[in-house]
Structures are given as structure tokens and as C-alpha cells.
Design a protein around this motif. Structure first.
Motif, PDB file in Angstrom:
ATOM      1  N   CYS A 105     -30.066 -25.502 -30.160  1.00 39.20           N
ATOM      2  CA  CYS A 105     -29.260 -26.076 -31.248  1.00 39.20           C
ATOM      3  C   CYS A 105     -28.804 -27.495 -30.911  1.00 39.20           C
ATOM      4  O   CYS A 105     -28.478 -27.793 -29.766  1.00 39.20           O
ATOM      5  N   CYS A 143     -26.000 -28.552 -36.360  1.00 36.12           N
ATOM      6  CA  CYS A 143     -26.037 -27.089 -36.388  1.00 36.12           C
ATOM      7  C   CYS A 143     -24.802 -26.558 -35.659  1.00 36.12           C
ATOM      8  O   CYS A 143     -24.481 -27.021 -34.567  1.00 36.12           O
ATOM      9  N   GLY A 189     -24.531 -23.972 -34.013  1.00 46.62           N
ATOM     10  CA  GLY A 189     -24.901 -23.406 -32.712  1.00 46.62           C
ATOM     11  C   GLY A 189     -25.092 -21.899 -32.721  1.00 46.62           C
ATOM     12  O   GLY A 189     -24.864 -21.236 -33.735  1.00 46.62           O
ATOM     13  N   CYS A 230     -27.965 -20.248 -32.451  1.00 52.38           N
ATOM     14  CA  CYS A 230     -29.151 -19.783 -33.168  1.00 52.38           C
ATOM     15  C   CYS A 230     -30.135 -18.997 -32.308  1.00 52.38           C
ATOM     16  O   CYS A 230     -30.870 -18.171 -32.822  1.00 52.38           O
ATOM     17  N   CYS A 281     -33.482 -22.659 -32.945  1.00 49.51           N
ATOM     18  CA  CYS A 281     -32.681 -23.273 -34.011  1.00 49.51           C
ATOM     19  C   CYS A 281     -33.541 -23.662 -35.211  1.00 49.51           C
ATOM     20  O   CYS A 281     -34.239 -24.668 -35.194  1.00 49.51           O
ATOM     21  N   HIS A 308     -32.451 -24.650 -37.995  1.00 51.03           N
ATOM     22  CA  HIS A 308     -31.862 -25.881 -38.539  1.00 51.03           C
ATOM     23  C   HIS A 308     -32.594 -27.096 -37.966  1.00 51.03           C
ATOM     24  O   HIS A 308     -33.019 -27.998 -38.700  1.00 51.03           O
ATOM     25  N   ASN A 314     -28.876 -20.784 -40.743  1.00 54.09           N
ATOM     26  CA  ASN A 314     -28.725 -22.207 -40.420  1.00 54.09           C
ATOM     27  C   ASN A 314     -29.935 -23.031 -40.875  1.00 54.09           C
ATOM     28  O   ASN A 314     -29.794 -24.193 -41.262  1.00 54.09           O
TER      29      ASN A 314
HETATM   30 ZN   LIG Z   1     -28.939 -23.947 -34.445  1.00 59.89          ZN
END
Ligand SMILES: [Zn+2]
Ligand SMILES: [Mg+2]
Length: 224
Positions: free
Chosen positions: A138, A142, A144, A146, A149, A151, A176
Motif C-alpha cells: 500500500c 490508500c 493501507g 490491503c 494493494c 488501489h 480500495n
Molecule cells: Zn492498499
């Protein structure tokens, strides 16, 4: 290369009818159900949750896990046609999963044989139980936690292709990524998380639903 859009799809519970991470880890150790419930309630972040789930799987039984995946696997209706149509239209298609590479290999065949790109964590079998090498940690903005991630993946693909990102998902691991996408197709847990956050999405049940919506949008001129 100019493309009208890029498709990013979750794997477990989206491309597959059933979440194979949940099915496999709870099949090997039924107590894992408690962990899964905590992840779905967002009471436990994904990275910690997935680490704990896979830590309960001894490395030596890899072949049993692969066999279980192949026996359990069912594809969501319309997936194969969806993939073919994207390939013919040269629309980039990314399967982005918080699962592990050996699971996608068991389910889909090796990456080298497939048109869809894969972004997935790497499973290590060199210790007593499965350990995870995480991809895409992350980064802000983002929030965080994840694991992988989505995102960050969405941001990178949008920058690479300079095109809107269509995101297809079903679960908390997609939230996300969905927040950062241009058009979201959602079902199941993802739907309720997006409802709670007042984020718009298109519901779907099959990949035919997704394909039809994309065709209609393209005819009318696709805008992000
Ligand atoms: Zn993330
Ligand atoms: Mg999923």
C-alpha cells in the motif's frame, strides 16, 4: 497503444463462483472460518488475515491443495466468452488477486499460456507452512492493510494506459481498488461496502451482464 478502457478483475468469488482462498483454507482447517469472518467484517486487515490463513497450510501438501482447487473450481457464467471478446478487441485484461500464484496456476493454467495478465502474490513453500511474498504494498492515499494493494494497481494501470479502469469485484479485498476505479461492477460483500461508503457501482451476476453493459457504453461513447 490507445485503448478505450482497461479491465481489472478480482479472481476469487468474481471469476470463480466460490472464493477458493476461503474454500481451501477452511477445508484444510475449519477453525479458519473465524478468521474469514473477521476479515469480512473488516475487524482484521487483509494482510494479517491472509498471512494467518496460509500459515495454517503445511507446505508439504501442495499437491493436495492444487487437486482441491481443480475439484472445487467453477467459473462464473460468461467468463470465458468475456475473456475472448476482450482479447479480440485488444482490450487489456488484468486479473488482480489477493490469492496466491500457485492457486491461479492450478485454476487457469500457467500464465505463459494465457492472454489475461495476472497480478498476484507469490506463495513460498520453502518453510513448514505457506509463506507469502507480497506484491504491490500500500502507498498513500490508500488507507493501507490491503495485502496486495488494488488501489495502487488501478493507479498504475490508469497511468500506463492513459485510459479509464473498469473494475469487477465481489469482496472486501476489492474495496480500495474499487474506490479508485472509473467504473465498478460489484456483487456480494463489495456491494454492501460500497453502499455504506455511498460509492456508485453497477451490480452484476454474470460476466454476460458486465459485457453487455460495456457494449452499450461503448456504442454510446465510453466516458469515464
Ligand atoms: Zn492498499
Ligand atoms: Mg473476491
Amino acid at each position: 497503444m490507445t485503448v478505450p478502457f482497461v479491465v481489472v478483475s478480482d479472481f476469487d468469488g468474481t471469476i470463480t463462483a466460490q472464493d477458493l482462498v476461503v474454500a481451501l483454507t477452511c477445508h484444510v482447517n475449519p477453525d479458519n472460518r473465524t478468521l474469514v469472518d473477521r476479515i469480512n467484517r473488516r475487524d482484521l486487515d487483509l494482510r494479517s488475515g491472509l498471512t494467518a490463513l496460509f500459515e495454517s497450510l503445511p507446505s508439504e501438501n501442495r499437491q493436495d491443495y492444487e487437486a482441491f482447487i481443480q475439484e472445487t473450481l467453477t467459473f462464473r457464467p460468461g467468463f470465458h466468452r468475456f475473456q475472448e471478446v476482450l482479447e479480440e478487441a485488444r482490450i487489456p485484461f488484468y486479473i488482480v488477486s489477493n490469492g496466491l500464484d500457485f492457486m491461479l496456476d492450478a485454476a487457469l493454467g500457467p500464465q505463459e499460456t494465457q492472454a489475461a495478465h495476472r497480478i498476484v502474490n507469490h506463495a513460498r513453500f520453502d518453510g513448514p507452512s505457506i509463506a507469502i511474498d507480497w506484491r504491490y504494498p500500500c502507498e498513500p492515499p490508500c488507507p493501507g492493510g490491503c495485502g496486495l494493494c488494488k488501489h495502487a494497481v488501478v493507479a498504475e494501470l490508469r497511468a500506463r494506459y492513459q485510459a479509464p479502469i473498469v473494475f469487477v469485484g465481489d469482496g472486501v479485498t476489492d474495496f480500495n481498488g474499487a474506490k479508485n476505479a472509473d467504473w465498478v461492477f460489484a456483487r456480494s460483500h463489495l456491494q454492501s461496502h460500497l453502499d455504506d461508503a455511498h460509492i456508485e457501482y453497477t451490480p452484476y451476476e454474470s460476466f454476460d451482464d458486465v459485457l453487455n453493459a460495456l457494449f452499450v457504453a461503448e456504442r454510446e461513447g465510453f466516458h469515464d
